[in-house]
Design a protein around this motif. Structure first.
Motif, PDB file in Angstrom:
ATOM      1  N   UNK A   7      43.440  38.837  41.792  1.00  0.00           N
ATOM      2  CA  UNK A   7      43.641  39.618  43.344  1.00  0.00           C
ATOM      3  C   UNK A   7      43.032  38.354  44.298  1.00  0.00           C
ATOM      4  N   UNK A   8      43.315  38.834  45.355  1.00  0.00           N
ATOM      5  CA  UNK A   8      42.682  38.185  46.658  1.00  0.00           C
ATOM      6  C   UNK A   8      41.119  38.147  46.362  1.00  0.00           C
ATOM      7  N   UNK A   9      40.862  39.430  46.491  1.00  0.00           N
ATOM      8  CA  UNK A   9      39.541  39.988  46.572  1.00  0.00           C
ATOM      9  C   UNK A   9      38.775  39.115  45.403  1.00  0.00           C
ATOM     10  N   UNK A  10      39.359  38.863  44.236  1.00  0.00           N
ATOM     11  CA  UNK A  10      38.595  38.748  43.045  1.00  0.00           C
ATOM     12  C   UNK A  10      38.540  37.033  43.061  1.00  0.00           C
ATOM     13  N   UNK A  11      39.484  36.334  43.672  1.00  0.00           N
ATOM     14  CA  UNK A  11      39.496  35.175  43.975  1.00  0.00           C
ATOM     15  C   UNK A  11      38.251  34.628  44.877  1.00  0.00           C
ATOM     16  N   UNK A  12      38.192  35.310  45.901  1.00  0.00           N
ATOM     17  CA  UNK A  12      37.261  35.005  46.980  1.00  0.00           C
ATOM     18  C   UNK A  12      35.799  34.917  46.289  1.00  0.00           C
ATOM     19  N   UNK A  13      35.550  36.322  45.473  1.00  0.00           N
ATOM     20  CA  UNK A  13      34.293  36.620  44.654  1.00  0.00           C
ATOM     21  C   UNK A  13      34.130  35.067  43.787  1.00  0.00           C
ATOM     22  N   UNK A  14      35.184  34.649  43.077  1.00  0.00           N
ATOM     23  CA  UNK A  14      35.116  33.430  42.168  1.00  0.00           C
ATOM     24  C   UNK A  14      34.627  32.309  43.075  1.00  0.00           C
TER      25      UNK A  14
END
Length: 71
Positions: A7-14
């Protein structure tokens, strides 16, 4: 898992985690081998602390716009 599955949020966290780890590794390398200007080191440490406390920086879209890039 592939990036396309995030997800966009998981990509940002990564990305955030990767940047944090990179900055930490640079600080460790500099501490062992070379001198880093104290003010630069403090800025990096402050940035890490803000990130760890959940503070967000400037959105990528805003940075791209300021640089005249398409996002």
């Amino acid at each position: 898992m592939q990036v396309k599955d995030l997800t966009i949020e998981k990509l940002k966290l990564l990305i955030q985690k990767t940047v944090t780890e990179t900055i930490e590794s640079l600080l460790i390398d500099f501490e062992e081998d070379k001198e880093l200007k104290p003010e630069i080191k403090q800025q990096l440490l402050d940035s890490l602390q803000r990130t760890r406390s959940g503070e967000h920086g400037i959105p990528a879209q805003e940075v791209a716009k300021k640089l005249g890039l398409s996002w």
